[in-house]
Enzyme design. Structure first.
Site, PDB file in Angstrom:
ATOM      1  N   SER A  50       0.705  -1.421   0.053  1.00 30.86           N
ATOM      2  CA  SER A  50       0.000  -0.026  -0.215  1.00 30.86           C
ATOM      3  C   SER A  50       0.891   1.218   0.067  1.00 30.86           C
ATOM      4  O   SER A  50       1.810   1.400  -0.838  1.00 30.86           O
ATOM      5  CB  SER A  50      -1.029  -0.134   1.027  1.00 30.86           C
ATOM      6  N   ASP A  56      -9.395  -4.018  -5.670  1.00 26.04           N
ATOM      7  CA  ASP A  56      -8.643  -3.178  -4.965  1.00 26.04           C
ATOM      8  C   ASP A  56      -8.782  -1.667  -5.866  1.00 26.04           C
ATOM      9  O   ASP A  56      -8.340  -1.823  -6.927  1.00 26.04           O
ATOM     10  CB  ASP A  56      -7.387  -3.540  -4.963  1.00 26.04           C
ATOM     11  N   HIS A  65      -7.616  -5.260  -1.049  1.00 23.21           N
ATOM     12  CA  HIS A  65      -6.659  -4.267  -0.355  1.00 23.21           C
ATOM     13  C   HIS A  65      -6.526  -4.685   0.995  1.00 23.21           C
ATOM     14  O   HIS A  65      -7.386  -4.741   1.772  1.00 23.21           O
ATOM     15  CB  HIS A  65      -6.831  -2.880  -0.797  1.00 23.21           C
TER      16      HIS A  65
END
Ligand code: NAG
Ligand code: NAG
Ligand code: NAG
Length: 401
Positions: A189, A341, A371
């Protein structure tokens, strides 16, 4: 006392509401995911509420929940685990105990959390980094860069680069018996953004002798100039990471204003002079056909809302804005994307751009993935997807580092 009752009642009502959000057929951890997704949406709502009431800032409320996951450094029969500072930045080191004739590889890991929340000391990251150190017989460095909004852009990058440069010094590598030719930067991320940005900076820095061998990017965020790619549209309500929460965290990272958040949500946050940059993130050019589906590319609307923030055009927050000549200098790359995501297309476009300039990329795409699973790897969540990602990531490292 009054607030506690109110919180409890609110949580209950919200849970009853959110738990009915249907999760896609076939998605990993479907039922657990529904519960975690509802819990995250509630946490975000309560955080907004505490902020509106002037009790606690949004990010402070979220941190108070995530801090429950913080761990102490615990050594075991195989690893010495210690918390130290590298140039005043806290890091957690995982040092294999087994004596080895050969120098070891090393992995420097940046955690996710949108530059605003998260820590390498959370049990989920501790679990991942411990596993990596064991499986690879590697030195692993978990990095705790300072967090926004108290420490806004570009502090997370400066801290990250500072840790990596410190570690790459010959004396430090020798101290930990690390092979200078086998070092990887990794992250998920926003940690993936940091790993990508650090790679771009170091690989073109003539003063750095010990270049990085690899970068491993897991569901990375790689650009902030277009917030309306197909994946942003498809997965705007999550699971786990919604478009609104991402916009909220990012606007806190680059500046304090509320206006910016609203502009990002409308995808009208860029100034006229950013037009030439859009060719680098044009999904119509770079996404494989199967991901374009029925989406129709529209030219960006620029300079309409006056929130122009030069930070968005910085290739540190948007590594996709690097030119081909800069990308060409990059090292061996592993990139993992998940279908469900909002950041899926950032990753897919980076893969396409890196391959176009001849960078060697291994790309794994998880059709049933979503995610942020790595933050829920340990009890009580134990997400299956987190283990799947861990195994793909560490087996790539094992074969390539
Ligand atoms: C230490 O390593 C051995 C051999 O790989 C393994 O069997 C054992 O479970 C490890 N110990 C811990 C605490 O992980
Ligand atoms: C994006 O790509 C499409 C098709 O490849 C093209 O028509 C459009 O002009 C491009 N826009 C930008 C801003 O690069
Ligand atoms: C945008 O904001 C800047 C600084 O606040 C101001 O100087 C400028 O006049 C504004 N432009 C428009 C078109 O509103």
């Amino acid at each position: 006392m009054g607030y506690r009752t109110l919180f409890f009642a609110l949580s209950f009502i919200l849970f009853a509401y959110y738990i009915y959000i249907p999760m896609p057929e076939g998605i990993d951890d479907r039922w657990k995911l529904a519960v975690i997704d509802a819990a995250i949406k509630i946490a975000s709502n309560l955080a907004e509420f505490t902020e509106a009431m002037g009790l606690m800032k949004y990010e402070e409320f979220l941190r108070s929940i995530m801090n429950l996951q913080l761990t102490n450094p615990i050594s075991d029969e195989n690893l010495t685990v210690i918390d130290v500072d590298f140039r005043d930045i806290p890091v957690r080191l995982y040092l294999p105990k087994r004596t080895s004739e050969r120098q070891r590889p090393a992995v420097i890991y940046f955690h996710g959390g949108g530059f605003v929340i998260g820590s390498c000391k959370m049990s989920s990251y501790d679990f991942l980094n411990r596993w990596t150190a064991m499986k690879l017989d590697a030195v692993v460095v978990g990095v705790d860069h300072r967090l926004a909004p108290k420490y806004p852009f570009p502090i997370a990058f400066e801290d990250s680069i500072s840790v990596v440069k410190f570690f790459l010094q010959s004396t430090v590598l020798a101290k930990y018996k690390v092979d200078p030719a086998r070092i990887c930067v990794s992250g998920d991320s926003s940690g993936g953004t940091l790993a990508a940005a650090v790679s771009l900076m170091l690989q073109s820095d003539p003063e750095i002798k010990n270049k990085l061998k690899a970068q491993a990017l897991i569901s990375p965020g790689l650009q902030l100039i277009d917030s309306f790619m197909p994946s942003h549209q498809l997965y705007q309500h999550g699971p786990l990471l919604t478009r609104a929460v991402a916009a909220k965290l990012i606007s806190r990272f680059v500046s304090e204003g509320k206006m910016l958040y609203q502009a990002i949500m409308k995808n009208q946050h860029m100034p006229e002079e950013s037009r030439p940059l859009f060719k680098f993130v044009n999904w119509s050019t770079f996404l494989p056909e199967k991901y374009k589906k029925n989406h129709i590319y529209t030219e960006p609307i620029l300079g309409k809302l006056n929130v122009s923030n030069p930070n968005f055009m910085d290739s540190r927050v948007s590594p996709l804005l690097a030119t081909d000549a800069q990308l060409q200098k990059l090292q061996l790359t592993y990139l993992l994307t998940c279908e469900h995501d909002i950041l899926r297309d950032d990753g897919l476009i980076y893969v396409a751009r890196l391959r176009k300039v001849g960078v060697q990329v291994t790309h794994d795409h998880l059709e049933n993935g979503y995610h942020g699973a790595l933050s829920f790897a340990t009890a009580p969540f134990n997400l299956n997807l987190a283990l799947k990602i861990r195994d793909k990531y560490t087996s790539w490292l094992k074969n390539n580092l």
